[in-house]
Each structure stands twice: as structure tokens, then as C-alpha cells.
Design a protein around this motif. Structure first.
Motif, PDB file in Angstrom:
ATOM      1  N   ALA A 261       0.543  -1.562  -0.102  1.00 57.63           N
ATOM      2  CA  ALA A 261      -0.191   0.075  -0.108  1.00 57.63           C
ATOM      3  C   ALA A 261       0.826   0.984  -0.606  1.00 57.63           C
ATOM      4  CB  ALA A 261      -1.321   0.036   1.365  1.00 57.63           C
ATOM      5  N   THR A 262       0.313   2.191  -0.077  1.00 55.88           N
ATOM      6  CA  THR A 262       1.300   4.315  -0.423  1.00 55.88           C
ATOM      7  C   THR A 262       0.281   4.754   0.706  1.00 55.88           C
ATOM      8  OG1 THR A 262       1.900   3.538  -2.455  1.00 55.88           O
ATOM      9  CG2 THR A 262       2.013   5.424  -1.842  1.00 55.88           C
ATOM     10  N   LEU A 263       1.011   5.046   1.539  1.00 58.45           N
ATOM     11  CA  LEU A 263       1.005   5.976   2.709  1.00 58.45           C
ATOM     12  C   LEU A 263       1.332   7.932   2.081  1.00 58.45           C
ATOM     13  CD1 LEU A 263      -0.769   7.060   4.767  1.00 58.45           C
ATOM     14  CD2 LEU A 263       1.387   6.054   6.405  1.00 58.45           C
ATOM     15  N   GLU A 264       0.344   8.732   1.928  1.00 65.67           N
ATOM     16  CA  GLU A 264       0.453   9.456   1.417  1.00 65.67           C
ATOM     17  C   GLU A 264       1.241  10.567   2.677  1.00 65.67           C
ATOM     18  OE1 GLU A 264      -2.622  11.520  -1.311  1.00 65.67           O
ATOM     19  OE2 GLU A 264      -1.178  10.189  -3.237  1.00 65.67           O
ATOM     20  N   VAL A 265       2.095  11.188   2.798  1.00 66.47           N
ATOM     21  CA  VAL A 265       2.612  11.878   3.598  1.00 66.47           C
ATOM     22  C   VAL A 265       2.563  13.408   3.144  1.00 66.47           C
ATOM     23  CG1 VAL A 265       4.576  12.273   5.605  1.00 66.47           C
ATOM     24  CG2 VAL A 265       3.406   9.835   4.997  1.00 66.47           C
ATOM     25  N   LEU A 299       6.820   1.059   6.011  1.00 66.59           N
ATOM     26  CA  LEU A 299       6.435   0.348   7.011  1.00 66.59           C
ATOM     27  C   LEU A 299       5.728  -1.268   6.555  1.00 66.59           C
ATOM     28  CD1 LEU A 299       4.640   3.922   8.008  1.00 66.59           C
ATOM     29  CD2 LEU A 299       7.136   3.378   8.893  1.00 66.59           C
ATOM     30  N   THR A 300       6.556  -1.893   7.540  1.00 70.64           N
ATOM     31  CA  THR A 300       5.927  -3.123   7.687  1.00 70.64           C
ATOM     32  C   THR A 300       5.032  -3.480   9.379  1.00 70.64           C
ATOM     33  OG1 THR A 300       8.353  -3.732   6.681  1.00 70.64           O
ATOM     34  CG2 THR A 300       7.066  -5.473   7.958  1.00 70.64           C
ATOM     35  N   VAL A 301       3.979  -3.720   8.418  1.00 67.85           N
ATOM     36  CA  VAL A 301       3.011  -4.174   9.671  1.00 67.85           C
ATOM     37  C   VAL A 301       3.225  -6.063   9.905  1.00 67.85           C
ATOM     38  CG1 VAL A 301       1.034  -4.526  10.678  1.00 67.85           C
ATOM     39  CG2 VAL A 301       1.471  -2.660   9.240  1.00 67.85           C
ATOM     40  N   LYS A 302       3.727  -6.892  10.480  1.00 69.11           N
ATOM     41  CA  LYS A 302       3.504  -8.012  10.766  1.00 69.11           C
ATOM     42  C   LYS A 302       1.973  -9.136  10.368  1.00 69.11           C
ATOM     43  CE  LYS A 302       8.367  -8.853  10.239  1.00 69.11           C
ATOM     44  NZ  LYS A 302       8.956  -9.194   9.331  1.00 69.11           N
ATOM     45  N   GLY A 303       1.895  -9.736   9.661  1.00 65.08           N
ATOM     46  CA  GLY A 303       1.144 -11.261   9.649  1.00 65.08           C
ATOM     47  C   GLY A 303       0.083 -10.047   9.698  1.00 65.08           C
ATOM     48  N   ARG A 304       0.067  -9.154   8.302  1.00 72.26           N
ATOM     49  CA  ARG A 304      -1.546  -8.376   7.892  1.00 72.26           C
ATOM     50  C   ARG A 304      -1.467  -8.954   6.840  1.00 72.26           C
ATOM     51  NH1 ARG A 304      -3.570  -5.864  12.352  1.00 72.26           N
ATOM     52  NH2 ARG A 304      -5.595  -5.162  11.082  1.00 72.26           N
ATOM     53  N   GLY A 305      -0.460  -9.592   5.924  1.00 79.17           N
ATOM     54  CA  GLY A 305      -0.817  -9.951   4.479  1.00 79.17           C
ATOM     55  C   GLY A 305      -2.118 -10.656   3.364  1.00 79.17           C
ATOM     56  N   ILE A 306      -1.082 -12.271   3.461  1.00 74.87           N
ATOM     57  CA  ILE A 306      -2.175 -13.047   3.053  1.00 74.87           C
ATOM     58  C   ILE A 306      -1.613 -14.872   3.388  1.00 74.87           C
ATOM     59  CG2 ILE A 306      -2.641 -14.424   0.302  1.00 74.87           C
ATOM     60  CD1 ILE A 306      -1.846 -11.144  -0.412  1.00 74.87           C
ATOM     61  N   THR A 307      -2.946 -15.015   3.652  1.00 72.26           N
ATOM     62  CA  THR A 307      -2.493 -16.903   4.093  1.00 72.26           C
ATOM     63  C   THR A 307      -1.645 -17.374   3.027  1.00 72.26           C
ATOM     64  OG1 THR A 307      -4.034 -16.228   5.145  1.00 72.26           O
ATOM     65  CG2 THR A 307      -3.932 -18.849   4.827  1.00 72.26           C
ATOM     66  N   PRO A 308      -0.592 -17.991   2.755  1.00 70.65           N
ATOM     67  CA  PRO A 308      -0.421 -18.962   2.170  1.00 70.65           C
ATOM     68  C   PRO A 308      -1.831 -19.862   1.202  1.00 70.65           C
ATOM     69  CG  PRO A 308       0.985 -18.215   3.459  1.00 70.65           C
ATOM     70  CD  PRO A 308       0.084 -18.459   4.316  1.00 70.65           C
ATOM     71  N   LEU A 309      -1.220 -20.074   0.198  1.00 71.70           N
ATOM     72  CA  LEU A 309      -2.572 -21.372  -0.400  1.00 71.70           C
ATOM     73  C   LEU A 309      -2.237 -22.395  -0.087  1.00 71.70           C
ATOM     74  CD1 LEU A 309      -3.756 -22.246  -2.187  1.00 71.70           C
ATOM     75  CD2 LEU A 309      -3.006 -22.220  -4.471  1.00 71.70           C
ATOM     76  N   ARG A 310      -1.467 -23.170   0.504  1.00 71.36           N
ATOM     77  CA  ARG A 310      -1.209 -24.626   1.354  1.00 71.36           C
ATOM     78  C   ARG A 310      -0.564 -23.895   2.609  1.00 71.36           C
ATOM     79  NH1 ARG A 310       0.974 -24.387  -3.692  1.00 71.36           N
ATOM     80  NH2 ARG A 310       0.408 -25.774  -4.477  1.00 71.36           N
ATOM     81  N   GLY A 315       1.404 -13.426   5.309  1.00 61.65           N
ATOM     82  CA  GLY A 315       1.929 -11.932   4.850  1.00 61.65           C
ATOM     83  C   GLY A 315       2.183 -10.756   5.863  1.00 61.65           C
ATOM     84  N   ASP A 316       3.337  -9.457   5.587  1.00 65.40           N
ATOM     85  CA  ASP A 316       3.354  -8.579   5.681  1.00 65.40           C
ATOM     86  C   ASP A 316       2.056  -7.931   4.899  1.00 65.40           C
ATOM     87  OD1 ASP A 316       4.861  -9.765   7.447  1.00 65.40           O
ATOM     88  OD2 ASP A 316       6.574  -8.920   6.611  1.00 65.40           O
ATOM     89  N   LEU A 317       1.974  -6.787   5.625  1.00 62.17           N
ATOM     90  CA  LEU A 317       1.537  -5.621   5.228  1.00 62.17           C
ATOM     91  C   LEU A 317       2.762  -4.482   4.946  1.00 62.17           C
ATOM     92  CD1 LEU A 317      -0.516  -3.848   4.179  1.00 62.17           C
ATOM     93  CD2 LEU A 317      -1.543  -3.035   6.738  1.00 62.17           C
ATOM     94  N   ARG A 318       3.223  -4.384   3.810  1.00 57.23           N
ATOM     95  CA  ARG A 318       4.070  -3.204   3.808  1.00 57.23           C
ATOM     96  C   ARG A 318       3.291  -1.671   2.892  1.00 57.23           C
ATOM     97  NH1 ARG A 318       8.654  -6.005   0.506  1.00 57.23           N
ATOM     98  NH2 ARG A 318       6.501  -6.789  -0.975  1.00 57.23           N
ATOM     99  N   VAL A 319       3.853  -0.955   3.975  1.00 51.40           N
ATOM    100  CA  VAL A 319       2.962   0.368   3.336  1.00 51.40           C
ATOM    101  C   VAL A 319       4.828   1.067   3.400  1.00 51.40           C
ATOM    102  CG1 VAL A 319       1.661   2.455   4.318  1.00 51.40           C
ATOM    103  CG2 VAL A 319       1.578   0.500   4.843  1.00 51.40           C
ATOM    104  N   GLY A 320       4.686   1.859   1.982  1.00 48.58           N
ATOM    105  CA  GLY A 320       5.289   2.559   1.723  1.00 48.58           C
ATOM    106  C   GLY A 320       5.165   4.204   1.393  1.00 48.58           C
ATOM    107  N   ILE A 321       5.681   4.739   1.449  1.00 45.00           N
ATOM    108  CA  ILE A 321       5.085   6.365   2.359  1.00 45.00           C
ATOM    109  C   ILE A 321       6.219   7.052   1.078  1.00 45.00           C
ATOM    110  CG2 ILE A 321       6.785   8.366   3.388  1.00 45.00           C
ATOM    111  CD1 ILE A 321       6.632   6.803   5.740  1.00 45.00           C
ATOM    112  N   GLN A 322       5.052   7.808   0.425  1.00 44.74           N
ATOM    113  CA  GLN A 322       4.923   9.025  -0.510  1.00 44.74           C
ATOM    114  C   GLN A 322       5.126  10.501   0.293  1.00 44.74           C
ATOM    115  OE1 GLN A 322       3.011   8.339  -4.018  1.00 44.74           O
ATOM    116  NE2 GLN A 322       3.834   9.550  -5.037  1.00 44.74           N
ATOM    117  N   VAL A 323       5.985  11.049  -0.069  1.00 42.49           N
ATOM    118  CA  VAL A 323       6.063  12.649   1.108  1.00 42.49           C
ATOM    119  C   VAL A 323       5.472  13.270  -0.393  1.00 42.49           C
ATOM    120  CG1 VAL A 323       7.214  14.477   1.856  1.00 42.49           C
ATOM    121  CG2 VAL A 323       7.599  12.096   2.201  1.00 42.49           C
ATOM    122  N   VAL A 324       4.473  14.243   0.142  1.00 41.15           N
ATOM    123  CA  VAL A 324       3.385  15.054  -0.862  1.00 41.15           C
ATOM    124  C   VAL A 324       4.570  16.232  -0.576  1.00 41.15           C
ATOM    125  CG1 VAL A 324       1.387  15.993  -1.878  1.00 41.15           C
ATOM    126  CG2 VAL A 324       1.437  13.319  -0.739  1.00 41.15           C
TER     127      VAL A 324
END
Length: 368
Positions: A261-265, A299-310, A315-324
Motif C-alpha cells: 500500500a502507499t501512504l501519502e505524507v 513501514l512493515t506490519v507483520k502478519g497482516r498480509g495474505i495466508t499462503p495457499l498451502r 505475509g506482511d502488510l508493507r506500506v510505502g511512504i510517499q512524501v507529498v
């Protein structure tokens, strides 16, 4: 030797269809089960042999040109090499071969299903409408009208094939071909089911309940054994395949088992630091933007991504910062920025050392 045309009671220019009809009529009349007399039995053999010759274009041509048409007996006839071929090869496939089974496996079916990204994260349940072949309720796959049943073919006597004699240099070789009367099944259906037209199945729309696991992705096919079309005459079902398409999400994208995801700051928050709360696919997430944040920081949030198929850990939620950077400043704002620039003595723009980092793709996405 009797003339084959006279035996069947047809003219010498009779069509193949006329020859077949004449043979069927005589076979029903002279069949040992109907007419057990010895004379009828001999005539039945003559009729069958005549049909074998005249129904084969090549044999008929040779017979019309004066050949013996595979006559009984004689040099190389039955009792010679023909018997040897029958002993070792089962009469060219006639002996030992079995009639076809009306019950056949049904075809596989393919259904496409579109999922949201949330379905990929947590899995989903779907009730899918499938237009396919189902078992005929009237005949339950027997292909017959209720109260009736298939009867043994009176031409091949249930064998599903008929034997023909081919004359060769080694003698008479007996070959076998599917019976044209019963299509090789060995039985006929005198009273086909009117609901399914004797097929044992009908087209219908049915609902299939599916539990779609987490972790699927576009293009993946899930196999559901036995959920496809029912086969002819009530044969076993084929398989059902679900082809997955994941619809795009406005806020999140996928990279492996991680969500991006992208977080505008704003520039002041990037300088001073700030706290933010975002709505993820499974609830709110608090983020801490540290002072001095740069575009491309993650910014990484552990365990808020996708459950593996098997299975396994999410996985993790990774939020990239974009300075506006602000594009419109009033006079006072501009004066403050200019004062800030003088105090910090920021260096002039210059090229930085190029390096390909772990999140290069994510940064490229920011630049786009």
C-alpha cells in the motif's frame, strides 16, 4: 454356390442401404432363437455370408468381377490358415472382444470466478450456478422408458461386433467390426426415454457450493473431482475446474504473500513525524511515521498480509511512504519555507549513488 444377391433377395445394383435392410429382415426371420430349424440355420449362415461380402465395397467389387466372394470351403478356406489366425488372434478381434459400455465418463467443466482481494486474504465460500448435464430423473440413467429395458441385439447377439471373412494369400482371415445395428453396445433400446431422448442425462442448471482457500491468484485453477458433467447413460461425473480472476483493489496490491500500500505524507509530517491510522482488509492499523521520513521508506506490519495457499503464517502488510510536496503556496508559506532553507543550508540538487534495493519495484511504483 448360391448367388449372394439372390440369397438376400436384392438386385445387382442395390444400394448399400437396401442390402443392409434386406439382411436385417432376413436375419430376424432366420435367427436360431426365432427359427430353430436346421434349414433356417443353414439359410442364416448363407444370408450372413452374403451380407459380409456385399457390404464390403472391395469384396463386392471382386465378386461382381467374377471372384468367389469369400466362398465357404475350398483351398485356404476354413480349416486351413484361417483357423490358425483365429486361434492366435481371436478371429481378428472378434473373439474375446467385448461390447461397448453405454456408461461413459462425463466431460470436465470449466467455470470462471472473480474474487476480491479480501477473498484472497481470508478465503471465500461461493455458490456457483453451473449449466451442465445431470442424471435424467425419469430413467435414472437407464436410457429406457420406465418399465422397459435394453434388449439383446438380434444381429450380433450381444457381442457388439460382427465378424467378416477376408480372403488373403494365407487363407480366410476373420476380422471383426462394430455392429452397425447396436453401434457396438450389444443391446438396443426399443423404447427410449422420452425425457432424455435415450441419453440417460439432460441439460440443467445446478448449484455447486465451493470453499475457495486463501492465497489463490489470477489464473489458478481449482479442481473439484466429480463435480462436472454426468456421463452418458448415467456414467461417472467428470471434474469441475474453477479458474480464478482477482479483481484489482484501489488501495492494495499483492507481491507474493505480502500486501503493498502507499501512504501519502505531507512534507511537515515527514519532517516532524506523525501517527496515522489506515483501514486494511481486516481492520484498522496504526502506523508511526518517524521524523525525517523519505519517499520510498517502508513501514512493515507483520502478519497482516495474505495466508499462503498451502497454509502457514500470513505475509506482511508493507506500506510505502510517499512524501507529498505542496504545489501552491501563499506568500506567508513561501516566506517560511525560504527561511527554513536558509537556516538548514540545504545542498544544491545533485545525483545520488544509484543502487537497486529490496523495494525497488515499490519505489518504481511510487515514481509512476
Amino acid at each position: 454356390m448360391a448367388d449372394h444377391y439372390e440369397v438376400l433377395g436384392v438386385s445387382r445394383d442395390a444400394t448399400p442401404d437396401e442390402i443392409k435392410k434386406a439382411y436385417r429382415r432376413l436375419a430376424r426371420e432366420l435367427h436360431p432363437d426365432v427359427n430353430p430349424g436346421e434349414e433356417a440355420s443353414e439359410r442364416f449362415k448363407l444370408v450372413t455370408h452374403a451380407y459380409d461380402v456385399l457390404s464390403d465395397p472391395e469384396q463386392r467389387q471382386r465378386y461382381d468381377m467374377g471372384g468367389d466372394g469369400g466362398a465357404f470351403g475350398g483351398a485356404g478356406g476354413f480349416g486351413g490358415f484361417g483357423d490358425i489366425f483365429e486361434t492366435f488372434f481371436g478371429g481378428g478381434g472378434g473373439r474375446g472382444s467385448r461390447p461397448r459400455d453405454r456408461r461413459e465418463r462425463g466431460q470436465d467443466a470449466l467455470v470462471r470466478v472473480t474474487l476480491d482481494l479480501a477473498d484472497v486474504v481470508f478465503g471465500a465460500h461461493r455458490d456457483i450456478e453451473v449449466d451442465t448435464a445431470v442424471l435424467c430423473e425419469s430413467c435414472q440413467g437407464s436410457c429406457c422408458q420406465p418399465g422397459t429395458q435394453p434388449v439383446t441385439c438380434d444381429i450380433c447377439h450381444g457381442a457388439g461386433n460382427v465378424q467378416r471373412t477376408v480372403r488373403s494369400l494365407l487363407g480366410n482371415v476373420v476380422t471383426s467390426q462394430p455392429c452397425t445395428t447396436c453401434q457396438g453396445y450389444g443391446t438396443t433400446i426399443p423404447y427410449p426415454c422420452t425425457t432424455c431422448a435415450g441419453q440417460g442425462r439432460v441439460r440443467a442448471r445446478r448449484t455447486v457450493s465451493v470453499d475457495i482457500p486463501a492465497g489463490v491468484e489470477t489464473g489458478l485453477r481449482l479442481q473439484m473431482p466429480g463435480s462436472g458433467e454426468v456421463g452418458p447413460a448415467g456414467g461417472p461425473n467428470g471434474d469441475l475446474y474453477l479458474e480464478v480472476t482477482v479483481a484489482p483493489n484501489e488501495a492494495f496490491s499483492r507481491e507474493g504473500d505480502d500486501l503493498l500500500a502507499t501512504l501519502e505524507v505531507s512534507m511537515p509530517d515527514a519532517i516532524l513525524g506523525a501517527s496515522a491510522t489506515i483501514t486494511s482488509l481486516d481492520g484498522d492499523v496504526d502506523l508511526d511515521v518517524k521524523a525525517g521520513a523519505q519517499s520510498g521508506d517502508v513501514l512493515t506490519v507483520k502478519g497482516r498480509g495474505i495466508t499462503p495457499l498451502r497454509g502457514g503464517q500470513r505475509g506482511d502488510l508493507r506500506v510505502g511512504i510517499q512524501v507529498v510536496t505542496p504545489t501552491r503556496l501563499d506568500g506567508k508559506e513561501r516566506a517560511l519555507i525560504e527561511e527554513f532553507a536558509k537556516r538548514t543550508k540545504a545542498p544544491a540538487p545533485r545525483l545520488a549513488e544509484f543502487h537497486q534495493g529490496l523495494f525497488a519495484k515499490l519505489r518504481d511504483r511510487f515514481r509512476g
